[in-house]
Design an enzyme around this catalytic site. Structure first.
Site, short mmCIF file in Angstrom:
data_model
loop_
_atom_site.label_atom_id
_atom_site.label_comp_id
_atom_site.label_asym_id
_atom_site.label_seq_id
_atom_site.Cartn_x
_atom_site.Cartn_y
_atom_site.Cartn_z
N PRO A 130 0.96 -1.31 -0.04
CA PRO A 130 -0.15 0.41 0.21
C PRO A 130 0.28 1.35 -0.16
O PRO A 130 1.81 1.82 1.00
CB PRO A 130 -0.74 -0.32 1.19
CG PRO A 130 -0.28 -1.64 2.04
CD PRO A 130 1.09 -2.45 1.13
N LEU A 131 0.28 2.34 -0.72
CA LEU A 131 1.26 3.52 -1.22
C LEU A 131 0.77 4.38 -0.39
O LEU A 131 1.35 5.75 -0.24
CB LEU A 131 1.15 4.18 -2.11
CG LEU A 131 2.04 3.05 -3.26
CD1 LEU A 131 2.35 3.71 -4.78
CD2 LEU A 131 3.28 2.62 -2.43
N HIS A 132 -0.57 4.36 -0.10
CA HIS A 132 -1.53 5.65 0.73
C HIS A 132 -1.44 5.39 1.36
O HIS A 132 -2.17 5.79 2.41
CB HIS A 132 -3.51 5.06 -0.46
CG HIS A 132 -3.54 4.08 0.13
ND1 HIS A 132 -3.57 2.98 -1.10
CD2 HIS A 132 -4.92 3.62 0.52
CE1 HIS A 132 -4.20 1.54 -0.49
NE2 HIS A 132 -4.92 2.13 0.18
N ARG A 133 -1.74 3.98 2.19
CA ARG A 133 -1.80 4.08 4.19
C ARG A 133 -0.17 4.54 5.03
O ARG A 133 0.88 4.86 4.10
CB ARG A 133 -1.71 2.53 4.40
CG ARG A 133 -3.29 2.24 3.72
CD ARG A 133 -3.16 0.48 4.07
NE ARG A 133 -4.45 0.04 4.22
CZ ARG A 133 -4.61 -1.59 3.94
NH1 ARG A 133 -3.69 -2.09 4.78
NH2 ARG A 133 -5.28 -1.59 3.12
#
Ligand SMILES: CC(C)(COP(=O)(O)OP(=O)(O)OC[C@H]1O[C@@H](n2cnc3c(N)ncnc32)[C@H](O)[C@@H]1OP(=O)(O)O)[C@@H](O)C(=O)NCCC(=O)NCCS
Length: 259
Positions: A130-133
């Site tokens: 995950p890049l957005h967490r």
């Protein structure tokens, strides 16, 4: 021993004359040091487990040449395909008839067509983190999470598609979501971050089209022929054409007629 030479093996491991020993040697490693009885005792079960697994897979997929044990049970393998040593095939991966995958390649996700040739040490459709967490750590989601909820993260959102008769040379990385067209060639060491049109050669990091393999008319005829859908017996009657070094402008009508 050179610093870093021992990265594959665990804390208690080492190398004697370049041969690994001790705990933590990767399960796929086959260079076992049988000269030392204690070490032998330590490794035999792993070796046997691996061997029996390979035998079971060969029985499950008759007519394929399978030299690896790392094939997920949900994967499907086409007739006449070849998987070399230490190849890993992930969940729901589909491999078409007469495709070969060379040593140490990992296909985490995706669909591979017929008559493809995949070289050594490639990685295809690898997992995303995950890049957005807050954190990209894989220890914060899924089964191996250190957190009690073990909430999942979908690591394979867009499996790549490799069409037919594609040659992926060695040390190539194909990202998720990519489509590589029929007849394309991916040059050694490429990182494929965009789609590759049929019958073109792409290479570099990130990959770019280097050139087309044939002129537009020849590409059109080859795509029309769908020759890769024919059986080896049917293809045998076209052997001269398929192995000719000078075939452009000489494709007979019968070859182009779809079955
Ligand atoms: C791509 C390949 C097939 C050659 O294709 P080609 O069209 O005959 O390539 P050429 O040697 O004529 O080079 C054409 C251009 O592509 C570039 N090129 C060739 N191989 C490249 C590569 N691996 N990565 C990036 N660019 C590459 C060349 O530098 C040249 O660029 P330029 O026009 O700016 O000078 C070959 O270089 C290759 O990668 N072979 C893979 C070998 C391999 O891994 N085998 C494993 C067996 S499965």
């Amino acid at each position: 021993m050179a610093a870093g030479a021992n990265q594959e093996i665990g804390q208690l491991g080492g190398k004697i004359n370049g041969i690994p020993f001790g705990s933590g040697v990767k399960s796929g490693h086959r260079d076992f040091p049988f000269g030392t009885s204690g070490v032998c005792m330590h490794f035999c079960p792993t070796f046997l487990r691996q061997y029996l697994r390979e035998r079971r897979l060969s029985a499950r997929y008759p007519g394929r040449q399978i030299l690896t044990a790392d094939i997920h049970e949900t994967a499907s393998l086409g007739a006449g395909c070849y998987l070399g040593r230490d190849v890993e095939i992930g969940r729901h991966v589909k491999i078409g008839d007469h495709t070969y995958v060379n040593k140490n390649t990992v296909i985490c996700s995706g669909e591979i067509g017929r008559f493809c040739s995949i070289g050594y040490y490639c990685q295809i459709g690898m997992y995303q983190h995950p890049l957005h967490r807050i954190s990209s750590s894989s220890r914060l989601y899924g089964d191996f999470s250190v957190l009690p909820g073990k909430k999942p993260f979908h690591e394979v959102a867009r499996p790549p598609v490799v069409e037919h008769d594609v040659w992926i040379a060695s040390h190539v990385h194909v990202m998720q979501g990519i489509r590589i067209g029929t007849g394309a060639v991916i040059a050694a060491g490429a990182v494929v971050t965009s789609d590759v049109p049929p019958y073109s050669i792409a290479g570099g990091v990130p990959s770019k089209v280097i050139r087309k393999r044939f002129d537009d008319r020849a590409i059109e005829l080859l795509l029309q022929s769908r020759w890769w859908e024919r059986s080896p017996e049917e293809l045998a009657q076209w052997e001269d054409l398929l192995t000719s070094d000078d075939w452009q402008g000489k494709v007979p009508e019968e070859f182009l007629r779809r079955r």
